[in-house]
Design an enzyme around this catalytic site. Structure first.
Site, PDB file in Angstrom:
ATOM      1  N   ASP A   1       0.830  -1.213   0.000  1.00 30.83           N
ATOM      2  CA  ASP A   1       0.000   0.000   0.000  1.00 30.83           C
ATOM      3  C   ASP A   1       0.862   1.260   0.000  1.00 30.83           C
ATOM      4  OD1 ASP A   1      -2.330   1.436  -0.009  1.00 30.83           O
ATOM      5  OD2 ASP A   1      -2.652   1.302   2.155  1.00 30.83           O
TER       6      ASP A   1
ATOM      7  N   GLU B   1       1.458 -13.434  11.967  1.00 29.79           N
ATOM      8  CA  GLU B   1       1.957 -12.253  12.672  1.00 29.79           C
ATOM      9  C   GLU B   1       1.792 -11.073  11.720  1.00 29.79           C
ATOM     10  OE1 GLU B   1       2.953 -12.118  15.783  1.00 29.79           O
ATOM     11  OE2 GLU B   1       2.683 -14.272  16.029  1.00 29.79           O
TER      12      GLU B   1
ATOM     13  N   ASN C   1     -10.214  -2.672  -5.887  1.00 27.84           N
ATOM     14  CA  ASN C   1      -9.404  -1.729  -6.690  1.00 27.84           C
ATOM     15  C   ASN C   1      -9.986  -1.515  -8.090  1.00 27.84           C
ATOM     16  OD1 ASN C   1      -6.146  -2.894  -5.484  1.00 27.84           O
ATOM     17  ND2 ASN C   1      -7.454  -1.248  -4.697  1.00 27.84           N
TER      18      ASN C   1
ATOM     19  N   ARG D   1      -0.060   7.595  -2.827  1.00 31.64           N
ATOM     20  CA  ARG D   1       0.391   8.709  -1.968  1.00 31.64           C
ATOM     21  C   ARG D   1       1.856   9.022  -2.200  1.00 31.64           C
ATOM     22  NH1 ARG D   1      -1.180   6.236   3.444  1.00 31.64           N
ATOM     23  NH2 ARG D   1      -1.476   4.434   2.092  1.00 31.64           N
ATOM     24  N   TRP D   2       2.654   7.997  -2.392  1.00 29.88           N
ATOM     25  CA  TRP D   2       4.090   8.196  -2.631  1.00 29.88           C
ATOM     26  C   TRP D   2       4.291   9.081  -3.861  1.00 29.88           C
ATOM     27  CZ3 TRP D   2       7.422   7.106  -6.647  1.00 29.88           C
ATOM     28  CH2 TRP D   2       8.793   7.146  -6.343  1.00 29.88           C
TER      29      TRP D   2
ATOM     30  N   ARG E   1       2.177  -4.963   5.944  1.00 28.59           N
ATOM     31  CA  ARG E   1       1.440  -3.932   5.212  1.00 28.59           C
ATOM     32  C   ARG E   1       2.210  -2.631   5.297  1.00 28.59           C
ATOM     33  NH1 ARG E   1      -4.826  -2.525   4.575  1.00 28.59           N
ATOM     34  NH2 ARG E   1      -4.545  -0.683   3.278  1.00 28.59           N
TER      35      ARG E   1
END
Ligand code: FPP
Length: 233
Positions: A15, A195, A63, A19-20, A176
């Site tokens: 994810d 985990e 998406n 934004r990057w 994530r």
């Protein structure tokens, strides 16, 4: 890296591509482009470290509701790496397995995915599962419907065999990126004892060292699968 316990199967929710890019005043598609390059870097580092199975969330069922232009850009990336630059995929030396409802994809992409899967079928050292138009709830509902249509009851094992990940061990570690703290319909059944590791880095910026930190965190955890430690018994 110091001596550590490696996960056998690691899964990534990649994810933060949009934004990057936007933070760099670039279109979101540029983020996906850099995201896929990072996917190759991180997957090959994971294999290099000795992790045998990697699963990546490349496109969620949800998406596909994004603006047509962005969906097309993602399709174009699939065309690039499953067809035009397929050697990038082959260089991983991993068996490639595309998981999800591929019926929504253009036919040429489906064909090139099938070709890569067939070509890498004999590879046994590493496995890369690429989830495309994948949704865990959809996967579970389809498995329930399959069981009903066969007219049989299931147990945990036989139900697992009706999922898209049939035959695979559950992920030990789910990473994530992008700062959000949720699973977003990814491997919900298989994640029962995984985990979880969350990174604030956006996916294109998630580095090999960040991967090693996630593995170190995993390694330091005490996985009890609902049981208690021997010395507590
Ligand atoms: C999430 O970032 C990422 C995606 C929706 C797509 C991820 C896909 C790839 C990295 C390409 C996979 C390609 C191949 C060939 C396997 P986002 O857009 O939701 O980021 P945001 O949260 O910043 O908006």
């Amino acid at each position: 890296m110091k001596r550590i316990k490696l996960p056998s199967h690691i899964a990534f929710i990649m994810d933060g591509n949009g934004r990057w890019a936007q933070r760099r005043f670039r279109p979101r598609g540029y983020g996906h482009k850099m995201g896929v390059q990072n996917m190759f870097k991180i997957c090959s580092h994971a294999f290099h470290l000795g992790i045998r199975i990697v699963t990546v969330f490349a496109l969620s069922a949800e998406n596909l509701k994004r603006p047509r232009e962005e969906v097309e850009e993602l399709f174009e990336l699939f065309r690039t790496y499953f067809a035009k630059k397929r050697e990038k995929m082959l260089e991983l030396n991993a068996k490639i397995n595309v998981i999800g409802d591929l019926s929504a994809l253009p036919e040429d992409i489906r064909e090139s995915m099938a070709d890569i899967m067939a070509e890498t079928e004999p590879y046994t050292d590493f496995l890369l599962n690429i989830c495309v138009n994948y949704g865990a709830r959809q996967e579970i509902v389809a498995a329930v419907n399959a069981a009903v249509s066969y007219g049989r009851f299931v147990d945990e094992h036989s139900f697992g065999e009706l999922l898209l990940t049939a035959g695979l061990p559950d992920p030990d570690l789910i990473v994530r990126t992008g700062g959000e703290l949720r699973l977003s319909n990814f491997l919900l059944y298989q994640a029962a004892y995984a985990e979880l590791y969350f990174s604030n880095k956006m996916w294109p910026a998630f580095s090999k060292r960040d991967l090693e930190k996630a593995i170190e965190s995993y390694s330091s955890r005490d996985r009890r699968f609902g049981n208690i430690r021997e010395e507590q018994k």
